[in-house]
Design an enzyme around this catalytic site. Structure first.
Site, PDB file in Angstrom:
ATOM      1  N   GLU A 153       6.553   4.320   7.285  1.00 44.46           N
ATOM      2  CA  GLU A 153       6.176   5.518   6.739  1.00 44.46           C
ATOM      3  C   GLU A 153       7.269   6.835   7.344  1.00 44.46           C
ATOM      4  O   GLU A 153       7.259   6.919   8.515  1.00 44.46           O
ATOM      5  CB  GLU A 153       4.676   6.143   7.029  1.00 44.46           C
ATOM      6  CG  GLU A 153       3.898   5.102   6.138  1.00 44.46           C
ATOM      7  CD  GLU A 153       2.317   5.393   6.635  1.00 44.46           C
ATOM      8  OE1 GLU A 153       1.346   4.932   5.542  1.00 44.46           O
ATOM      9  OE2 GLU A 153       2.001   5.685   7.682  1.00 44.46           O
ATOM     10  N   ASN A 176       0.598  10.882   5.925  1.00 44.75           N
ATOM     11  CA  ASN A 176      -0.686  10.368   6.392  1.00 44.75           C
ATOM     12  C   ASN A 176      -1.572  11.707   6.495  1.00 44.75           C
ATOM     13  O   ASN A 176      -2.963  11.235   6.797  1.00 44.75           O
ATOM     14  CB  ASN A 176      -0.494   9.912   7.914  1.00 44.75           C
ATOM     15  CG  ASN A 176      -0.050   8.425   7.769  1.00 44.75           C
ATOM     16  OD1 ASN A 176      -0.601   7.610   7.500  1.00 44.75           O
ATOM     17  ND2 ASN A 176       1.299   8.194   8.437  1.00 44.75           N
ATOM     18  N   SER A 201      -5.500  10.740  -0.897  1.00 45.57           N
ATOM     19  CA  SER A 201      -5.733  11.458  -2.198  1.00 45.57           C
ATOM     20  C   SER A 201      -5.032  10.861  -3.310  1.00 45.57           C
ATOM     21  O   SER A 201      -4.468   9.689  -3.148  1.00 45.57           O
ATOM     22  CB  SER A 201      -5.017  12.949  -1.988  1.00 45.57           C
ATOM     23  OG  SER A 201      -3.800  12.960  -1.902  1.00 45.57           O
ATOM     24  N   THR A 210       1.128  -8.743  11.872  1.00 46.00           N
ATOM     25  CA  THR A 210       0.751  -7.899  11.112  1.00 46.00           C
ATOM     26  C   THR A 210       0.196  -7.775   9.812  1.00 46.00           C
ATOM     27  O   THR A 210       0.174  -9.062   9.349  1.00 46.00           O
ATOM     28  CB  THR A 210       2.128  -6.914  11.018  1.00 46.00           C
ATOM     29  OG1 THR A 210       1.869  -5.653  10.422  1.00 46.00           O
ATOM     30  CG2 THR A 210       3.099  -7.741   9.895  1.00 46.00           C
ATOM     31  N   LYS A 235       3.989  -6.852   4.419  1.00 47.56           N
ATOM     32  CA  LYS A 235       3.698  -5.400   3.830  1.00 47.56           C
ATOM     33  C   LYS A 235       3.596  -4.397   4.997  1.00 47.56           C
ATOM     34  O   LYS A 235       3.055  -5.047   6.337  1.00 47.56           O
ATOM     35  CB  LYS A 235       2.848  -5.147   3.013  1.00 47.56           C
ATOM     36  CG  LYS A 235       1.300  -5.639   3.289  1.00 47.56           C
ATOM     37  CD  LYS A 235       0.455  -4.697   4.034  1.00 47.56           C
ATOM     38  CE  LYS A 235       0.234  -3.389   3.286  1.00 47.56           C
ATOM     39  NZ  LYS A 235      -0.592  -2.468   4.223  1.00 47.56           N
ATOM     40  N   THR A 268       0.742  -1.142   0.027  1.00 48.02           N
ATOM     41  CA  THR A 268      -0.033  -0.136   0.054  1.00 48.02           C
ATOM     42  C   THR A 268       0.792   1.212   0.159  1.00 48.02           C
ATOM     43  O   THR A 268       1.276   1.616  -1.227  1.00 48.02           O
ATOM     44  CB  THR A 268      -1.096   0.002   1.087  1.00 48.02           C
ATOM     45  OG1 THR A 268      -0.138  -0.041   2.293  1.00 48.02           O
ATOM     46  CG2 THR A 268      -1.746  -1.072   1.026  1.00 48.02           C
TER      47      THR A 268
END
Lengths: 412, 412
Positions: free
Chosen positions: A283, A407, A412, A197, A186, A160
Site C-alpha cells: 500500500e 488506510n 469507504s 501471508t 495478494k 483487495t
C-alpha cells in the site's frame, strides 16, 4: 503503481494439470468484481499449508486447519479450495465458524463431496459477519466455469487493495521429469506474515507424499512470505497453500533426495517471487527495500534487527523522501532488543556505499553518495554485526502519503 | 496544533529555588532559535536520571551516565546540566564522546568546576558530528542570563519538531512543608521511550537522599514517559532527569514514609502530565488515544498488547480517519505475542461502547456508536483479557498525513 513489478501476462501463466479454477462475481462488498474463487483438485493431489499465528485467526483459517489436519492424517482427501474477498470472517466468534462451514457445505453439495473436504479462505474487513448467502449464490457460476487455464482470473479474484494481480509460473526439469508450477498471491496491507501471508496459492503437477509436502511448505514459507513486511501488522487470515496435483510424472516420496532438493529450490524461488510481488505492490509503496543483516550470532537476532529497521516509521518515511537521514537506521538497530549488541563493531552499507564503520560515521562517507542510492527505486541496506555467521534478509517498502490515504479510506 | 494541550503560560511556571536556568541562540542547526540550555544547581541538590536503553545510545548519554554514577556514589556533586538541540551526537563513535566531553569542559571552566560535574544532553539528527565550536560559543551567553525565572525559555530551548513548548508546575504541601516543582519535556517523533524520553527535566525544592531519589525517578518514569509512544521508535538520546534542589524545607531521607508517598504521587502526576503533552504534540497528531488493557495475567502482557495496538499503522490511520474499522484493533491484539491468549473470553470497549464480546462482535454493537466515539479528539480503548488482575495503560496518537510530511522533510 507497483515498484518494478510488471503486470503478469495471462498467456504466460501455465495451466497445472490436476487443478481447475473457477470464479464468480458475487457482490460481496462491491459489484462488478471477481470475489469468489474455487480451485478443484484431482484425486491424486496432496495439499499442505501454513497459517497465521495471530491469536484472532479467522474462522475460515480455523476450519481449513482442521480439515487439512484430518485429510493429512489419512482422512478423506481435500477436493477443493474456496476463497472469498470483501470480508475476512475474523473476530466473528461462533457464528463466524458456522458461516465458514455453511459455505463449505454449499460447495460440497455442488461438487458431490463432504464439507470437510473443502478448505475455506476469506480476506477483507474484520469484525463484520460474512454475507453467507452472497457467497453461496456465487458458487454455481464459479463451478460452471472451472477450467485449467484460469490462473490470471484467479489472481484477480483474490485482490483487495492490491493495484494489480500477482502471479508467476515456472517449468523445471527434475530427474528427467518436467514439472509445471503456477502460483498467485495478494497483499497489500496488514502484511507481516508470521507463518505465511494472506493469500498465497502455489500448485505444481508432481506427486509428493504428504509429510514431504508438509516439510516443503514450511521451508518455502520461511524463505519467502515469512521474510516480508509492509506495516508490521500480522493479519488474522494469512494462509499459504502448496498443492502437488500428482498429475505429472515426477513422484517424490521422501525428502533428502536430489529430486527433493531441486523441487525445494524451484518452489522456494517462485514463492519468493510471489512474496516480493506483494511488497512491490504494498500500500502506497514507491520503493522496494532489501534489508540484509550479516555476521549475527543467530538467525533470530538478525531477523529481529532487520524487522526493527523495516518497521520503523522514521526509516520508512526517510526512504519515501529519498533523504539519507541514515542515523534513523542506527537508532532502529539499537532498539531492536539485542541487549548485548556491541555497536562499536557494527558496519552499515547502503548498496555499495559504506555509511557506518565501527558504530560511527565512516570518515570516508559522503552525503552525496547516500543521496544517490536513496533516490533509487530498489535499495539494499546491509548491516554487519561482527558477532557470528548467521544471516537474515527481509523485504519491505517505504511509508508514503498514499499508505495513509489508502488506510484512512479503506472501507469507504 | 497539539491535541487539547493549551500553550503553557510563562507566568504559571514557578521558579524552583536551587536551580537557575540560562539559554543561548548558538545557530547549531538553524539561526534565530534557542538551542543551548544550561541548568545550574545549588550545592544542596541531588540529581537522578533514567536513560534510553537503545544500544546506539548517544555520546552525551554515555557521559551523563558516567558522571551521574560518579556523583551518586560519593564523588563531587553535579553542578550543571547542559542541553543542545539541532544535533543528537549519536552514532558518532569515539569522536562523539570527545565532543561531548569538550562541551562539558568548556562549561566547567565558566562555572569553575570539573568537567565530570556537568551532565551533557543532545537532541537532533543522528550520525552527524556535533558542532562543538558553536555549542561552546553559546555558553557565555547562557551563563550570563542564568536566573530562577527562566522555565518557559528552557522549554522553548529544548524543542525540535515540537509545535509548542511543554511545561508544568505544581505546588504541594507535604508534612507541613511547601514543595514547588516545575518540569519541561520535548518530543515529537522517535518517541517510544524505554526508560525515559528525550528530554524531560523535573525539579523540585525538597531535599532528597540520593538512593531515595534514584527510586523515585524510576517509579515516575515507569508510570509516565515509559507509557507513551508516537511511532515506536526508541530514540538514542532519551533522558529523564529528576532534580531535588534541597533549597526548600522538606527533607526526605528514606522511602516508605507518608512524606515519600506524597512526593512520589506529586512527582508521578506531573511527569505523566509532561509525558502526555509530548503525545498531544506528537508529529502530525490529531487525536489523543488512551489504551488500557485490564484483567491480564501480568503487567508485561498488558503492556505488550497495549503497545501492539498503539504501534499498528492500520489502527493509527483508522483513528486519523475517524473510521470505526475496529477489527484492526483485534488483529493487533492477536499478533501481540501473548501465545496462550484465549480470544473467546476477550471484550473490547471504545469509551462507553461495548464493541467486542467473547472475541466476536457484540450483538448489540451499532456502527453508529463506534462512529460517534471515533470522531472525538480523545478516545479510550479498553481491552479486558479475563486472565488475571494486572492492568497497563499506554498513551498514543494517530498516524496522519502530517506525520509523513514532517518526517519526509525533517532535515531540510
Amino acid at each position: 503503481m507497483a515498484v518494478n513489478s510488471p503486470l503478469p501476462v495471462a498467456e504466460d501463466l501455465k495451466p497445472v494439470h490436476g487443478i481447475e479454477i473457477g470464479f464468480a462475481e458475487a457482490c460481496i462488498k462491491k459489484p462488478d468484481r471477481k470475489d469468489v474463487l474455487v480451485m478443484k483438485l484431482a484425486p491424486t493431489a496432496t495439499v499442505s499449508g501454513v497459517f497465521t499465528k495471530n491469536r484472532f485467526c479467522a474462522a475460515p483459517v480455523q476450519v481449513s486447519k482442521a480439515n487439512l489436519a484430518a485429510a493429512s492424517s489419512g482422512g478423506e482427501k481435500i477436493v477443493a479450495l474456496l476463497v472469498n474477498t470483501g470480508n475476512a470472517n475474523a473476530g466473528t466468534g461462533d457464528s463466524g465458524l458456522a458461516d465458514a462451514q455453511a459455505t463449505c457445505a454449499a460447495l460440497a453439495k455442488l461438487l458431490d463431496c463432504h464439507p470437510q473436504q473443502i478448505l475455506p479462505f476469506s480476506t477483507g474487513v474484520i469484525l463484520e459477519p460474512l454475507p453467507v448467502a452472497k457467497v453461496v449464490a456465487g458458487l454455481p457460476d464459479a463451478v460452471a466455469n472451472l477450467q485449467l487455464d484460469n490462473w490470471y482470473n484467479a489472481a484477480e479474484a483474490i485482490m483487495t487493495t492490491d493495484t494489480q494481480p500477482k502471479a508467476a509460473s515456472r517449468t523445471v526439469t527434475i530427474g528427467g521429469h518436467t514439472v509445471t508450477m503456477t502460483g498467485i498471491s495478494k497483499g497489500a496491507g496488514m502484511i507481516k506474515p508470521n507463518m505465511a501471508t494472506m493469500l498465497g496459492y502455489l500448485a505444481f503437477d508432481a506427486k509428493v507424499a504428504q509429510p514431504v509436502l508438509d516439510q516443503l511448505v514450511r521451508h518455502a514459507a520461511d524463505h519467502s512470505f515469512n521474510c516480508i513486511t509492509i506495516d508490521g501488522d500480522t493479519s488474522t487470515n494469512d494462509s499459504f497453500m502448496l498443492i502437488a496435483t500428482g498429475a505429472g510424472s515426477l513422484v517424490i516420496d521422501s525428502a533428502g533426495t536430489p529430486e527433493y532438493e531441486a523441487l525445494k529450490e524451484a518452489v522456494t524461488d517462485i514463492s519468493r517471487n510471489l512474496a516480493q510481488q506483494i511488497i512491490r505492490d504494498g500500500e502506497g509503496a514507491t520503493k522496494f527495500i532489501t534489508i540484509t543483516v550479516e555476521e549475527g550470532a543467530s538467525v533470530e537476532e538478525c531477523r529481529k534487527i532487520a524487522y526493527s529497521i523495516a518497521h520503523s516509521p522514521l526509516v520508512k518515511t526517510a526512504f519515501f523522501a529519498s533523504d539519507p537521514n541514515l542515523g534513523r537506521i542506527l537508532a532502529a538497530i539499537g532498539y531492536a532488543g539485542v541487549d548485548d549488541l556491541d555497536v562499536t563493531k557494527l558496519d552499515m552499507y547502503l548498496d555499495d556505499v559504506w555509511v557506518a564503520k565501527n558504530g560511527g560515521r565512516n570518515p570516508d562517507y559522503q552525503e552525496a553518495d547516500g543521496q544517490r542510492v536513496m533516490k533509487q527505486s530498489e535499495i539494499t541496506v546491509r548491516v554487519k554485526l561482527a558477532r557470528g555467521d548467521a544471516t537474515a534478509t527481509v523485504w519491505t517498502c517505504d511509508l508514503s502519503h498514499d499508505y495513509v490515504t489508502i488506510n484512512a479510506d479503506y472501507r469507504s
